[in-house]
Design an enzyme around this catalytic site. Structure first.
Site, PDB file in Angstrom:
ATOM      1  N   ARG A   1       3.409  92.896  27.324  1.00  0.00           N
ATOM      2  CA  ARG A   1       3.059  91.494  27.625  1.00  0.00           C
ATOM      3  C   ARG A   1       1.548  91.287  27.683  1.00  0.00           C
ATOM      4  O   ARG A   1       1.051  90.215  27.377  1.00  0.00           O
ATOM      5  CB  ARG A   1       3.674  91.068  28.967  1.00  0.00           C
ATOM      6  CG  ARG A   1       5.140  90.686  28.871  1.00  0.00           C
ATOM      7  CD  ARG A   1       5.547  89.809  30.052  1.00  0.00           C
ATOM      8  NE  ARG A   1       5.519  90.503  31.309  1.00  0.00           N
ATOM      9  CZ  ARG A   1       6.456  91.309  31.771  1.00  0.00           C
ATOM     10  NH1 ARG A   1       7.520  91.533  31.035  1.00  0.00           N
ATOM     11  NH2 ARG A   1       6.361  91.889  32.943  1.00  0.00           N
TER      12      ARG A   1
ATOM     13  N   TYR B   1      -0.579  88.237  26.008  1.00  0.00           N
ATOM     14  CA  TYR B   1      -1.491  87.314  26.691  1.00  0.00           C
ATOM     15  C   TYR B   1      -2.873  87.307  26.025  1.00  0.00           C
ATOM     16  O   TYR B   1      -3.481  86.256  25.840  1.00  0.00           O
ATOM     17  CB  TYR B   1      -1.629  87.693  28.176  1.00  0.00           C
ATOM     18  CG  TYR B   1      -0.315  87.650  28.927  1.00  0.00           C
ATOM     19  CD1 TYR B   1       0.684  86.732  28.587  1.00  0.00           C
ATOM     20  CD2 TYR B   1      -0.054  88.530  29.986  1.00  0.00           C
ATOM     21  CE1 TYR B   1       1.889  86.696  29.260  1.00  0.00           C
ATOM     22  CE2 TYR B   1       1.158  88.491  30.663  1.00  0.00           C
ATOM     23  CZ  TYR B   1       2.125  87.588  30.297  1.00  0.00           C
ATOM     24  OH  TYR B   1       3.311  87.548  30.960  1.00  0.00           O
TER      25      TYR B   1
ATOM     26  N   TYR C   1       3.570  75.121  31.283  1.00  0.00           N
ATOM     27  CA  TYR C   1       4.402  74.336  32.204  1.00  0.00           C
ATOM     28  C   TYR C   1       3.961  74.587  33.651  1.00  0.00           C
ATOM     29  O   TYR C   1       3.296  75.570  33.954  1.00  0.00           O
ATOM     30  CB  TYR C   1       5.897  74.653  32.017  1.00  0.00           C
ATOM     31  CG  TYR C   1       6.345  76.000  32.515  1.00  0.00           C
ATOM     32  CD1 TYR C   1       6.337  77.112  31.693  1.00  0.00           C
ATOM     33  CD2 TYR C   1       6.802  76.147  33.826  1.00  0.00           C
ATOM     34  CE1 TYR C   1       6.751  78.348  32.155  1.00  0.00           C
ATOM     35  CE2 TYR C   1       7.230  77.376  34.290  1.00  0.00           C
ATOM     36  CZ  TYR C   1       7.200  78.467  33.454  1.00  0.00           C
ATOM     37  OH  TYR C   1       7.619  79.689  33.930  1.00  0.00           O
TER      38      TYR C   1
HETATM   39  C1  SAM Z   1       4.787  82.854  34.714  1.00  0.00           C
HETATM   40  S1  SAM Z   1       5.229  82.000  36.181  1.00  0.00           S
HETATM   41  C2  SAM Z   1       4.753  80.360  35.762  1.00  0.00           C
HETATM   42  C3  SAM Z   1       4.578  79.463  36.956  1.00  0.00           C
HETATM   43  C4  SAM Z   1       4.095  78.061  36.582  1.00  0.00           C
HETATM   44  N1  SAM Z   1       2.760  78.103  36.008  1.00  0.00           N
HETATM   45  C5  SAM Z   1       4.097  77.109  37.779  1.00  0.00           C
HETATM   46  O1  SAM Z   1       3.043  76.555  38.080  1.00  0.00           O
HETATM   47  O2  SAM Z   1       5.150  76.928  38.389  1.00  0.00           O
HETATM   48  C6  SAM Z   1       6.948  82.043  36.068  1.00  0.00           C
HETATM   49  C7  SAM Z   1       7.603  81.984  37.418  1.00  0.00           C
HETATM   50  O3  SAM Z   1       7.501  80.663  37.951  1.00  0.00           O
HETATM   51  C8  SAM Z   1       8.662  80.349  38.687  1.00  0.00           C
HETATM   52  N2  SAM Z   1       9.363  79.246  38.021  1.00  0.00           N
HETATM   53  C9  SAM Z   1       9.279  78.889  36.730  1.00  0.00           C
HETATM   54  N3  SAM Z   1      10.099  77.854  36.479  1.00  0.00           N
HETATM   55  C10 SAM Z   1      10.715  77.560  37.639  1.00  0.00           C
HETATM   56  C11 SAM Z   1      11.678  76.599  38.034  1.00  0.00           C
HETATM   57  N4  SAM Z   1      12.191  75.740  37.182  1.00  0.00           N
HETATM   58  N5  SAM Z   1      12.069  76.611  39.319  1.00  0.00           N
HETATM   59  C12 SAM Z   1      11.578  77.483  40.214  1.00  0.00           C
HETATM   60  N6  SAM Z   1      10.677  78.408  39.895  1.00  0.00           N
HETATM   61  C13 SAM Z   1      10.249  78.449  38.627  1.00  0.00           C
HETATM   62  C14 SAM Z   1       9.541  81.606  38.708  1.00  0.00           C
HETATM   63  O4  SAM Z   1       9.213  82.381  39.855  1.00  0.00           O
HETATM   64  C15 SAM Z   1       9.106  82.272  37.426  1.00  0.00           C
HETATM   65  O5  SAM Z   1       9.391  83.643  37.427  1.00  0.00           O
END
Ligand code: SAM
Length: 260
Positions: A58, A62, A84
């Protein structure tokens, strides 16, 4: 998190006016919408295929994502990179690209967005100010010596990757989750209720808020959208020594009145 409604007007205007939008947006509907309103859209999701290549993981993905953003900038275009949630929360590519662009003399800025953490505060009705909050990545919590305060709210990100240390896979195993449970059990009772939280990302989805005892985590279904929320297990304990120290101080108004 939810393109319809949770995208800020400023972010939308950058997306619409940039020469090129570079996106790492897994949600199909959101990506389609971006492709429709952007002048030009470059999707970087396929870069995750790096993980299938021997010797790559990964981190290579990145680096390559950041390099593509920079290539577009160097070619003289105004570039908007879209992620997102909040683009700077658990999203190293945005930080890398901004740092590199500034180092080369380009102007670059990050606009805040609504993160999964913001959504969970609203959906679960938990005020982080009530107990304080510690928020970290699940594997980081596991492999480093971290001091968890069980009187505060704990948020663990990426539990679906907990203990995945190869940086190549996008899932974990029950025995790795058991290691996570064992470490959490140093501070929390095994029957402590924990919440598997998944914010709805469109009006068609429902938000997941499943409460299970900590001990059941290894058997729980999780996805890349799951965040693990661990409410405080114990009440805050007064620090009497500090309280006594504060009480022994003169009141602020009196202190000002004293001659120098
Ligand atoms: C790489 S991070 C990205 C976080 C994103 N930038 C944010 O601000 O929420 C990915 C993690 O965000 C969280 N996440 C992403 N989508 C989510 C959702 N729909 N509901 C809850 N947690 C979420 C989970 O913990 C997931 O493993």
């Amino acid at each position: 998190m939810r393109m319809s409604g949770q995208l800020t007007p400023l972010s939308r205007s950058y997306i619409e006016t940039a020469d090129v939008v570079v996106g790492v947006v897994p949600n199909n509907l959101a990506r389609k919408w971006l492709q429709d309103i952007a002048k030009k859209y470059i999707c970087l999701l396929s870069y995750y295929d790096d993980c299938d290549v021997d010797g790559k993981d990964r981190r290579d993905t990145y680096q390559r994502m950041s390099a593509t953003i920079l290539d577009e900038v160097r070619s003289g275009k105004t570039v908007c990179a879209a992620f997102y949630g909040h683009p700077g929360i658990f999203a190293c590519v945005s930080h890398m690209a901004i740092k590199d662009a500034r180092a080369e003399g380009y102007s670059a800025e990050m606009l805040p967005g609504i993160s999964a953490e913001d959504c969970l505060v609203a959906d679960l009705g938990i005020d982080p100010g009530a107990t304080g909050m510690q928020s970290m990545e699940a594997t980081q919590f596991m492999i480093f010596e971290r001091k968890i305060d069980p009187t505060a709210l704990t948020v663990l990100w990426q539990p679906a990757l907990a203990g995945e240390t190869t940086f190549k896979r996008f899932d974990t195993t029950a025995d790795r989750l058991q290691v996570l449970v064992d470490k959490l059990a140093r501070d929390f009772p095994l029957d402590h209720p924990v919440i598997l939280y998944e914010a709805a990302t469109s009006a068609l989805e429902t938000t997941r808020m499943d409460t299970i005892p900590l001990r059941d985590l290894p058997g729980a279904a999780m996805s890349g959208s799951t965040t693990l929320v661990i409410p405080a297990a114990f009440p805050l304990k007064p620090d009497q020594a500090i309280i006594d120290q504060l009480n022994a101080l003169p009141a602020a108004a009196d202190a000002q009145l004293q001659p120098a």
